[in-house]
Write a protein that holds these residues in place. Structure first.
Motif, short mmCIF file in Angstrom:
data_model
loop_
_atom_site.label_atom_id
_atom_site.label_comp_id
_atom_site.label_asym_id
_atom_site.label_seq_id
_atom_site.Cartn_x
_atom_site.Cartn_y
_atom_site.Cartn_z
N GLU A 26 0.87 -1.10 -0.09
CA GLU A 26 -0.17 -0.14 -0.07
C GLU A 26 0.70 1.22 0.01
N GLY A 27 1.92 1.23 0.71
CA GLY A 27 2.89 2.46 0.88
C GLY A 27 3.56 2.68 -0.34
N ALA A 28 3.83 1.59 -1.32
CA ALA A 28 4.43 1.85 -2.81
C ALA A 28 3.36 2.82 -3.53
N VAL A 29 2.28 2.25 -3.33
CA VAL A 29 1.16 2.80 -4.29
C VAL A 29 0.99 4.33 -3.89
N LYS A 30 1.05 4.66 -2.58
CA LYS A 30 0.85 5.80 -2.01
C LYS A 30 2.08 6.79 -2.46
N LYS A 31 3.19 6.29 -2.37
CA LYS A 31 4.30 6.89 -2.68
C LYS A 31 4.36 7.41 -4.08
N VAL A 32 3.88 6.73 -5.05
CA VAL A 32 3.67 7.24 -6.34
C VAL A 32 2.53 8.19 -6.34
N LEU A 33 1.42 7.96 -5.55
CA LEU A 33 0.68 9.21 -5.59
C LEU A 33 1.01 10.41 -5.00
N ARG A 34 1.88 10.35 -3.96
CA ARG A 34 2.46 11.52 -3.28
C ARG A 34 3.48 12.20 -4.28
N GLN A 35 4.17 11.41 -5.04
CA GLN A 35 5.14 12.14 -5.99
C GLN A 35 4.20 12.76 -7.04
N ARG A 36 2.98 12.42 -7.62
CA ARG A 36 2.18 12.81 -8.57
C ARG A 36 1.38 14.17 -8.06
N GLY A 37 1.52 14.24 -6.34
CA GLY A 37 0.78 15.45 -5.88
C GLY A 37 -0.71 15.23 -5.54
N THR A 38 -1.06 14.00 -5.77
CA THR A 38 -2.41 13.52 -5.71
C THR A 38 -2.84 13.28 -4.17
N TRP A 53 -4.05 21.83 3.68
CA TRP A 53 -4.53 20.58 3.90
C TRP A 53 -3.54 19.24 3.69
N ASP A 54 -3.86 18.17 4.24
CA ASP A 54 -3.48 17.09 3.76
C ASP A 54 -4.34 16.28 3.29
N GLU A 55 -4.19 15.83 1.91
CA GLU A 55 -5.00 15.17 1.03
C GLU A 55 -4.88 13.74 1.41
N ARG A 56 -6.06 12.72 1.45
CA ARG A 56 -5.68 11.14 1.73
C ARG A 56 -6.15 10.58 0.70
N ILE A 57 -5.65 9.38 0.53
CA ILE A 57 -6.06 8.47 -0.62
C ILE A 57 -7.41 8.27 -0.67
N THR A 58 -7.95 8.07 -1.88
CA THR A 58 -9.30 8.03 -1.99
C THR A 58 -9.79 6.57 -1.51
N ASP A 59 -10.97 6.48 -1.09
CA ASP A 59 -11.39 5.05 -0.84
C ASP A 59 -11.60 4.36 -2.10
N GLU A 60 -11.75 4.65 -3.34
CA GLU A 60 -11.63 3.76 -4.55
C GLU A 60 -10.18 3.44 -4.69
N ASP A 61 -9.06 4.29 -4.62
CA ASP A 61 -7.82 3.78 -4.67
C ASP A 61 -7.24 2.72 -3.76
N ALA A 62 -7.84 3.05 -2.44
CA ALA A 62 -7.70 1.96 -1.42
C ALA A 62 -8.30 0.69 -1.59
N LEU A 63 -9.05 0.71 -2.17
CA LEU A 63 -9.99 -0.61 -2.38
C LEU A 63 -9.33 -1.39 -3.54
N LEU A 64 -8.93 -0.58 -4.69
CA LEU A 64 -8.15 -1.01 -5.71
C LEU A 64 -7.09 -1.97 -5.23
N ILE A 65 -6.22 -1.03 -4.22
CA ILE A 65 -5.10 -1.75 -3.95
C ILE A 65 -5.29 -3.18 -2.95
N ASN A 66 -6.37 -3.31 -2.40
CA ASN A 66 -6.84 -4.49 -1.67
C ASN A 66 -7.19 -5.51 -2.74
N GLU A 67 -7.71 -4.97 -3.82
CA GLU A 67 -8.45 -5.95 -4.95
C GLU A 67 -7.27 -6.67 -5.32
#
Length: 108
Positions: A26-38, A53-67
């Motif tokens: 999950e951290g690897a995906v979040k790292k990419v999202l952070r690098q993109r500024g998402t 503010w601090d933007e969090r990962i969307t529910d959709e992206d978090a669920l995709l990681i789990n999937e």
């Protein structure tokens, strides 16, 4: 993000880290999202001030990681455990490198 994009990031992580954890995946995906500024620290000017503010990962992206993680468990690309002390989830290891490499070719 779409599922293929998430899967490519996870495949890269698993290629470089054959013993890992679901948290690290999950951290690897979040790292990419952070690098993109998402996700991560955000700011914008508003009424002469700067709104932060601090933007969090969307529910959709978090669920995709789990999937993707569960798809890989089901297909036996990864299996729970990394050593005799950590045999269960969240720890996982690549159990079939051939399937991992085949999947990388399939989604290029």
């Amino acid at each position: 993000m779409d599922k293929i994009e998430v899967e490519k990031i996870i495949l890269e992580h698993l290629t470089n880290n054959q013993k890992t954890s679901t948290d690290e995946i999950e951290g690897a995906v979040k790292k990419v999202l952070r690098q993109r500024g998402t996700i991560g620290p955000q700011s914008r000017p508003q009424y002469g001030a700067v709104l932060k503010w601090d933007e969090r990962i969307t529910d959709e992206d978090a669920l995709l990681i789990n999937e993707v993680i569960y798809d890989y468990l089901y297909k036996r690309i990864i299996t729970p455990g990394v050593n005799s002390d950590n045999l269960n989830l969240p720890y996982v290891h690549v159990s079939d490198e051939t399937k991992l490499n085949n999947r990388k070719v399939e989604i290029k």
